[in-house]
Design an enzyme around this catalytic site. Structure first.
Site, PDB file in Angstrom:
ATOM      1  CD  GLU A  61      -1.882  -1.087   3.190  1.00 40.38           C
ATOM      2  OE1 GLU A  61      -2.762  -1.868   3.497  1.00 40.38           O
ATOM      3  OE2 GLU A  61      -1.418  -0.237   3.970  1.00 40.38           O
ATOM      4  CB  CYS A  68       2.446   7.250   3.727  1.00 41.12           C
ATOM      5  SG  CYS A  68       2.777   5.965   4.939  1.00 41.12           S
ATOM      6  CB  CYS A  82       6.578  -5.550   8.932  1.00 42.34           C
ATOM      7  SG  CYS A  82       7.815  -4.720   9.978  1.00 42.34           S
ATOM      8  CB  CYS A 107       4.889  -3.495  16.515  1.00 43.22           C
ATOM      9  SG  CYS A 107       6.625  -3.055  16.271  1.00 43.22           S
ATOM     10  CB  CYS A 149       1.805  -2.523  13.687  1.00 42.18           C
ATOM     11  SG  CYS A 149       2.151  -2.295  11.935  1.00 42.18           S
ATOM     12  CB  SER A 185       8.419   3.362  16.035  1.00 44.25           C
ATOM     13  OG  SER A 185       8.120   3.842  14.747  1.00 44.25           O
ATOM     14  CG  LEU A 186      10.732   5.625  22.614  1.00 45.21           C
ATOM     15  CD1 LEU A 186      12.052   4.946  22.298  1.00 45.21           C
ATOM     16  CD2 LEU A 186      11.006   6.935  23.359  1.00 45.21           C
ATOM     17  CG  HIS A 187       5.245   3.085  19.739  1.00 43.45           C
ATOM     18  ND1 HIS A 187       4.483   4.126  19.248  1.00 43.45           N
ATOM     19  CD2 HIS A 187       5.745   2.447  18.642  1.00 43.45           C
ATOM     20  CE1 HIS A 187       4.508   4.108  17.931  1.00 43.45           C
ATOM     21  NE2 HIS A 187       5.269   3.110  17.539  1.00 43.45           N
ATOM     22  CB  CYS A 222       0.737   0.455   9.613  1.00 42.87           C
ATOM     23  SG  CYS A 222       2.202  -0.295   9.013  1.00 42.87           S
TER      24      CYS A 222
END
Ligand code: SAH
Length: 358
Positions: free
Chosen positions: A104, A117, A124, A128, A131, A232-234, A351
């Protein structure tokens, strides 16, 4: 320590045929010569390609020449569908690759810019849990040209709609860009090199987002590029980040922040910290304070992202007052923070959600 077999997953499928955008200008000339044509034709072909023109519009190349050079411009992506929302200002495109891989890209048009984007991998391997892409594992890396072509196609679409074309690129679609390092760095070079080598975009308009693969961040620091890095800490603490971003068990918060600040020191670019606010999970006031403590005094901006819930998950976005308190505490702690707008929600903008619907 949790094992991380998925992080360096072997891709299950192969790359597409080689394309002009996989090659640097010298290699393009060689490829054109190998097809029996003069080297300078490579530049003509590249100009057409980066301007967003398919082979049918190459008017300064004769039909015979076009046919001979066609192997350098294989069609990388077939459009499966476009879905739009925000009154047409957000368009999500689903593409099918040579091996039926689906990826995408999302184009967002604002008053003074158009941002696309893009994806760097099909699927992936970072797993995570919040996601959508992370749930399916890694299918394969995208080639340099498959990455660049998402921008070229989005640019052509935007121009065809009467707008000014793509000005900004964010690597925030499917995949972990730094797990496909060589191809992503080559794609960055194609995006920023002036025509006919590339698209001639401004480095400051490109954002590369990563879970934080520390050796790759260090390598990127030495590339001489100046794109913006987003981390990407989160979560500001290892205990929670180990679960939200599993690669944290390998490179914990302190180490990943050190590597990211090393990038900032070398490039002079402000670091973006991404933090998806998840109700009752990472949105406590003490975590805001700890985050502020870890970031204070650094060239950094925190992007808070209201969680976009994925199907089958119990997690939800934090309530507005909690979000506001989180922002307030970060600012009070001396850290810049804003809440990202949530374009594309009703078109499964999070995502991996569109590919997951197929
Ligand atoms: N792999 C890279 C880039 C892709 S995701 C990375 O992790 O940085 C881009 C951003 O969207 C990341 O910060 C990611 O954590 C975030 N994201 C993924 N799913 C999300 C969701 N459901 N809601 C909010 N943010 C999400």
């Amino acid at each position: 320590m949790t094992s991380l077999p998925l992080v360096f997953d072997a891709p299950k499928r192969g790359l597409p045929p080689q394309h002009l955008a996989d090659l640097d200008p010298a290699a393009r000339r060689e490829a054109v010569v190998a097809l029996g044509e003069k080297g300078f034709r490579a530049e003509q072909l590249a100009r057409h390609y980066f301007a967003g023109h398919g082979s049918e519009q190459m008017t300064d190349l004769s039909p015979v020449l076009r046919e001979r050079l066609a192997p350098l411009l294989p069609e990388l992506w077939t459009r499966v569908r476009d879905v739009d929302c925000d009154a047409g200002a957000t368009i999500k495109s689903l593409w099918r690759g040579h091996d039926s891989t689906l990826v995408e890209s999302v184009t967002m048009r604002y008053k003074e810019r158009t941002t696309v984007c893009i994806s760097s991998q099909a699927g992936c391997g970072m797993a995570c849990p919040f996601c959508a892409t992370g749930q399916g594992g890694l299918t394969r890396n995208l080639s340099t040209a498959e990455i660049v072509d998402q921008v070229v196609r989005a640019n052509a679409d935007d121009l065809a709609r009467g707008f000014r074309g793509v000005s900004n690129v964010v690597f925030m679609g499917m995949g972990e860009p730094l797990a496909n390092y060589n191809r992503v760095v080559a794609a960055l070079r194609r995006l920023v090199e002036p025509a006919p080598a590339g698209l001639g975009m401004s480095q400051r308009n490109i954002v590369l987002s990563t879970v934080g693969l520390v050796p790759a961040i260090r390598k990127l620091t030495a590339e001489g590029l100046q794109v913006t890095l987003a981390l990407s800490l989160h979560a500001p603490d290892d205990e929670l980040r180990n679960t939200l971003v599993p690669v944290n068990t390998r490179w914990p918060v302190k180490e990943v922040l050190e590597a990211a600040f090393g990038y900032v020191r070398t490039t002079g670019r402000r670091l973006s910290i991404e933090y998806a606010l998840i109700k009752g999970v990472n949105d406590q006031p003490w975590r805001a304070d700890l985050l502020a403590k870890r970031l204070k005094g650094k060239l950094v901006h925190v992007n808070l992202i209201p969680l976009n819930p994925t199907p089958g998950s119990d997690w939800d976005a934090s309530p507005k007052p909690v979000e506001e308190e989180f922002v307030r505490r970060l600012r009070e702690g001396g850290v810049n923070a804003t809440v990202r707008d949530t374009r594309g929600r009703e078109i499964a903008g999070a995502c991996g959600q569109l590919a997951a619907l197929e």
